[in-house]
Design a protein around this motif. Structure first.
Motif, mmCIF file in Angstrom:
data_model
loop_
_atom_site.group_PDB
_atom_site.id
_atom_site.type_symbol
_atom_site.label_atom_id
_atom_site.label_comp_id
_atom_site.label_asym_id
_atom_site.label_seq_id
_atom_site.Cartn_x
_atom_site.Cartn_y
_atom_site.Cartn_z
ATOM 1 N N TYR A 55 -62.468 -41.430 -2.461
ATOM 2 C CA TYR A 55 -63.077 -42.408 -3.355
ATOM 3 C C TYR A 55 -62.217 -43.673 -3.407
ATOM 4 O O TYR A 55 -61.127 -43.661 -3.950
ATOM 5 C CB TYR A 55 -63.240 -41.814 -4.759
ATOM 6 C CG TYR A 55 -63.720 -42.802 -5.791
ATOM 7 C CD1 TYR A 55 -64.949 -43.439 -5.638
ATOM 8 C CD2 TYR A 55 -62.940 -43.112 -6.893
ATOM 9 C CE1 TYR A 55 -65.392 -44.355 -6.576
ATOM 10 C CE2 TYR A 55 -63.373 -44.016 -7.838
ATOM 11 C CZ TYR A 55 -64.600 -44.640 -7.669
ATOM 12 O OH TYR A 55 -65.038 -45.552 -8.603
ATOM 13 N N ASN A 56 -62.713 -44.734 -2.801
ATOM 14 C CA ASN A 56 -62.018 -46.028 -2.764
ATOM 15 C C ASN A 56 -60.601 -45.890 -2.219
ATOM 16 O O ASN A 56 -59.650 -46.492 -2.731
ATOM 17 C CB ASN A 56 -61.974 -46.659 -4.162
ATOM 18 C CG ASN A 56 -63.342 -47.126 -4.628
ATOM 19 O OD1 ASN A 56 -64.273 -47.253 -3.833
ATOM 20 N ND2 ASN A 56 -63.472 -47.381 -5.917
ATOM 21 N N GLY A 57 -60.463 -45.066 -1.184
ATOM 22 C CA GLY A 57 -59.149 -44.861 -0.588
ATOM 23 C C GLY A 57 -58.751 -45.982 0.341
ATOM 24 O O GLY A 57 -59.454 -46.996 0.484
ATOM 25 N N GLY A 58 -57.604 -45.831 0.991
ATOM 26 C CA GLY A 58 -57.088 -46.864 1.874
ATOM 27 C C GLY A 58 -56.205 -47.851 1.137
ATOM 28 O O GLY A 58 -55.721 -47.571 0.033
ATOM 29 N N TYR A 59 -56.005 -49.027 1.745
ATOM 30 C CA TYR A 59 -55.126 -50.048 1.161
ATOM 31 C C TYR A 59 -55.942 -51.103 0.416
ATOM 32 O O TYR A 59 -56.936 -51.620 0.925
ATOM 33 C CB TYR A 59 -54.306 -50.724 2.250
ATOM 34 C CG TYR A 59 -53.444 -51.856 1.749
ATOM 35 C CD1 TYR A 59 -52.230 -51.592 1.121
ATOM 36 C CD2 TYR A 59 -53.849 -53.178 1.886
ATOM 37 C CE1 TYR A 59 -51.431 -52.622 0.647
ATOM 38 C CE2 TYR A 59 -53.067 -54.219 1.413
ATOM 39 C CZ TYR A 59 -51.861 -53.937 0.789
ATOM 40 O OH TYR A 59 -51.083 -54.954 0.302
ATOM 41 N N HIS A 60 -55.506 -51.418 -0.808
ATOM 42 C CA HIS A 60 -56.183 -52.434 -1.634
ATOM 43 C C HIS A 60 -55.146 -53.166 -2.474
ATOM 44 O O HIS A 60 -54.113 -52.610 -2.837
ATOM 45 C CB HIS A 60 -57.218 -51.787 -2.554
ATOM 46 C CG HIS A 60 -58.310 -51.064 -1.820
ATOM 47 N ND1 HIS A 60 -59.502 -51.650 -1.460
ATOM 48 C CD2 HIS A 60 -58.376 -49.789 -1.359
ATOM 49 C CE1 HIS A 60 -60.260 -50.778 -0.819
ATOM 50 N NE2 HIS A 60 -59.594 -49.634 -0.746
ATOM 51 N N ASP A 61 -55.445 -54.426 -2.803
ATOM 52 C CA ASP A 61 -54.539 -55.190 -3.663
ATOM 53 C C ASP A 61 -55.271 -55.833 -4.841
ATOM 54 O O ASP A 61 -54.766 -56.777 -5.460
ATOM 55 C CB ASP A 61 -53.802 -56.269 -2.866
ATOM 56 C CG ASP A 61 -54.741 -57.237 -2.156
ATOM 57 O OD1 ASP A 61 -55.972 -57.215 -2.437
ATOM 58 O OD2 ASP A 61 -54.258 -58.028 -1.328
ATOM 59 N N ASP A 62 -56.450 -55.294 -5.170
ATOM 60 C CA ASP A 62 -57.225 -55.881 -6.261
ATOM 61 C C ASP A 62 -57.662 -54.847 -7.302
ATOM 62 O O ASP A 62 -58.579 -55.105 -8.082
ATOM 63 C CB ASP A 62 -58.461 -56.601 -5.711
ATOM 64 C CG ASP A 62 -59.390 -55.669 -4.934
ATOM 65 O OD1 ASP A 62 -58.966 -54.529 -4.617
ATOM 66 O OD2 ASP A 62 -60.540 -56.073 -4.644
ATOM 67 N N TYR A 63 -57.010 -53.689 -7.321
ATOM 68 C CA TYR A 63 -57.399 -52.652 -8.286
ATOM 69 C C TYR A 63 -56.767 -52.917 -9.653
ATOM 70 O O TYR A 63 -55.709 -53.563 -9.769
ATOM 71 C CB TYR A 63 -56.980 -51.267 -7.792
ATOM 72 C CG TYR A 63 -57.866 -50.717 -6.691
ATOM 73 C CD1 TYR A 63 -59.061 -51.344 -6.336
ATOM 74 C CD2 TYR A 63 -57.504 -49.561 -6.002
ATOM 75 C CE1 TYR A 63 -59.865 -50.828 -5.326
ATOM 76 C CE2 TYR A 63 -58.305 -49.044 -4.996
ATOM 77 C CZ TYR A 63 -59.486 -49.684 -4.664
ATOM 78 O OH TYR A 63 -60.284 -49.183 -3.675
ATOM 79 N N VAL A 64 -57.422 -52.384 -10.676
ATOM 80 C CA VAL A 64 -56.933 -52.553 -12.047
ATOM 81 C C VAL A 64 -56.355 -51.257 -12.612
ATOM 82 O O VAL A 64 -55.686 -51.283 -13.649
ATOM 83 C CB VAL A 64 -58.061 -53.067 -12.972
ATOM 84 C CG1 VAL A 64 -58.545 -54.440 -12.516
ATOM 85 C CG2 VAL A 64 -59.228 -52.073 -13.018
ATOM 86 N N ALA A 65 -56.628 -50.148 -11.935
ATOM 87 C CA ALA A 65 -56.150 -48.854 -12.434
ATOM 88 C C ALA A 65 -56.291 -47.802 -11.338
ATOM 89 O O ALA A 65 -57.033 -47.980 -10.359
ATOM 90 C CB ALA A 65 -56.931 -48.425 -13.671
ATOM 91 N N VAL A 66 -55.576 -46.689 -11.526
ATOM 92 C CA VAL A 66 -55.762 -45.481 -10.711
ATOM 93 C C VAL A 66 -55.711 -44.296 -11.653
ATOM 94 O O VAL A 66 -55.173 -44.390 -12.766
ATOM 95 C CB VAL A 66 -54.686 -45.337 -9.609
ATOM 96 C CG1 VAL A 66 -54.795 -46.443 -8.585
ATOM 97 C CG2 VAL A 66 -53.287 -45.280 -10.218
ATOM 98 N N TYR A 67 -56.285 -43.167 -11.212
ATOM 99 C CA TYR A 67 -56.296 -42.021 -12.122
ATOM 100 C C TYR A 67 -56.318 -40.693 -11.383
ATOM 101 O O TYR A 67 -56.625 -40.615 -10.186
ATOM 102 C CB TYR A 67 -57.482 -42.099 -13.089
ATOM 103 C CG TYR A 67 -58.854 -41.976 -12.453
ATOM 104 C CD1 TYR A 67 -59.450 -40.731 -12.234
ATOM 105 C CD2 TYR A 67 -59.584 -43.117 -12.090
ATOM 106 C CE1 TYR A 67 -60.703 -40.623 -11.672
ATOM 107 C CE2 TYR A 67 -60.846 -43.019 -11.527
ATOM 108 C CZ TYR A 67 -61.402 -41.768 -11.320
ATOM 109 O OH TYR A 67 -62.665 -41.659 -10.756
ATOM 110 N N ASN A 68 -56.000 -39.648 -12.136
ATOM 111 C CA ASN A 68 -56.047 -38.262 -11.688
ATOM 112 C C ASN A 68 -56.789 -37.501 -12.777
ATOM 113 O O ASN A 68 -56.436 -37.622 -13.957
ATOM 114 C CB ASN A 68 -54.623 -37.732 -11.517
ATOM 115 C CG ASN A 68 -54.571 -36.340 -10.911
ATOM 116 O OD1 ASN A 68 -55.529 -35.867 -10.312
ATOM 117 N ND2 ASN A 68 -53.435 -35.668 -11.068
#
Length: 366
Positions: free
Chosen positions: A37-50
């Protein structure tokens, strides 16, 4: 239940709510995620979760949509997050058992937030696979790691950090000698592990190395290894003390107390099963039995890895059985040939011979 778990050195806030641990970014961050889910490299995310996908204790994981990706989009919405601006991981481990581990050197800080358990899904790289094409079902992570690096770095260094993080996870499992559930090998992880690496784009500290020779790599290795061990202990009680048991050490070779009883009962019908199991479980934890059996198992591994020959394995194995026999005052079993099957048969017979000696008085009294 909701809780503000902590603030990170980056200023990012970590919350526990809706069965999830969410890291809210307080600035620009680089993210490298292994999630579908939305994996890979990004520089515009606002959060991550588990998030814990279980519906309840002992219940299966929930599925909110036909596909895993769509399911995770719905989970993101439930967490009040923009589904396009986050990456998330699902797991069957409880968020209450998450471990937060932080280490620093000068101005560099590394934090790992880990959930984990490999009691049912631990495997070794190269084990037989379950499928060729992805299946339309959720792939919930078993050891999930969110690794926060309070420094900036290029994308390639983030990829190297992921490798170092993975090596540290594997080192933690191997130091516990937890076996694969799919082969005779020692586990290197589970089939569904997931990792998210976060770097601080706003930091003045710029690192170009995350391998084992770099201080960043050292901190990643120590932090992740410590966190994984603690998470495995909290989730499933997997500790060095629990592993001080020959049945735990030999489980990957299909040796267990129930099967050992079947062999024993064929010769001694006077002893009832619970009597045998109690004696076997006690013997399995004794120092002498554990230490020499551990060395015996390592001989099997070295032969499987082609580091020693069949003859060398048989010769050294025979010496170890002789020591065990002397320590427990029984006759040493003979290893018929230098094969895995013959080695395991001889060990089982040696173990049961010791049990027989201990249970003889009880058998005669009955």
């Amino acid at each position: 239940m909701s809780e503000h778990l902590c603030n990170l050195s980056t200023g990012d806030k970590v919350y526990f709510y809706d069965k999830s641990i969410v890291i809210y970014f307080q600035g620009a961050r680089k993210v490298l995620s292994t999630s579908l889910y939305n994996g890979g490299y990004h520089d515009d995310y606002v959060a991550v979760y588990n998030y814990d996908a279980k519906q309840g204790a002992g219940m299966p994981c929930e599925m909110l949509a036909d596909t895993y990706v769509e399911h995770m989009r719905l989970v993101s919405k439930r967490l009040a997050l923009d589904p396009a601006k986050v990456s998330g991981m699902g797991t069957a481990a409880s968020m209450e058992n998450a471990v937060v581990e932080t280490m620093s050197f000068k101005e560099l800080t590394v934090t790992a937030i880990v959930t984990g358990g490999i009691e049912t899904n631990g495997g070794r790289a190269g084990d037989p696979a379950d499928y060729y094409k992805p299946q339309p079902k959720p792939k919930y992570g078993t050891i999930n790691i969110m690794l926060l690096l309070d420094c900036d770095m290029p994308a390639g260094t983030m990829a190297r950090a992921l490798v170092t993080c993975t090596e540290a996870k594997t080192a933690a499992i191997q130091e516990l000698l937890e076996g694969s559930k799919y082969s005779n090998g020692i586990a290197t992880g589970s089939g569904t592990d997931q990792t998210i690496i976060i770097a601080n784009s706003e930091s003045e500290l710029y690192m170009e190395g995350a391998g084992k020779h770099s201080k960043l790599g050292e901190l990643i290795g120590k932090t992740v290894k410590n966190a994984v061990k603690k998470a495995l202990a909290k989730q499933s009680g997997l500790t060095p003390a629990k592993q001080h048991d020959v049945f735990r050490r030999l489980k990957r070779f299909d040796i267990n107390a129930g099967d050992m009883w079947q062999s024993y009962s064929a010769k001694d019908v006077a002893v009832v099963k619970p009597e045998y199991l109690l004696a076997a479980e006690k013997l399995a934890k004794e120092d002498i039995m554990l230490v020499y059996t551990s060395l015996y198992a390592h001989l099997l591994d070295q032969h499987l890895w082609e580091l020693i020959s069949a003859e060398e394995m048989q010769m050294a194995g025979q010496q170890l059985l002789k020591v065990l026999a002397e320590q427990y005052t029984v006759e040493a079993e003979l290893i018929e040939e230098g094969t895995l099957a013959s080695m395991l048969t001889a060990w089982k017979q040696q173990f049961n011979k010791i049990i027989e000696l201990r249970l003889q008085p009880a058998a005669k009294e009955s």
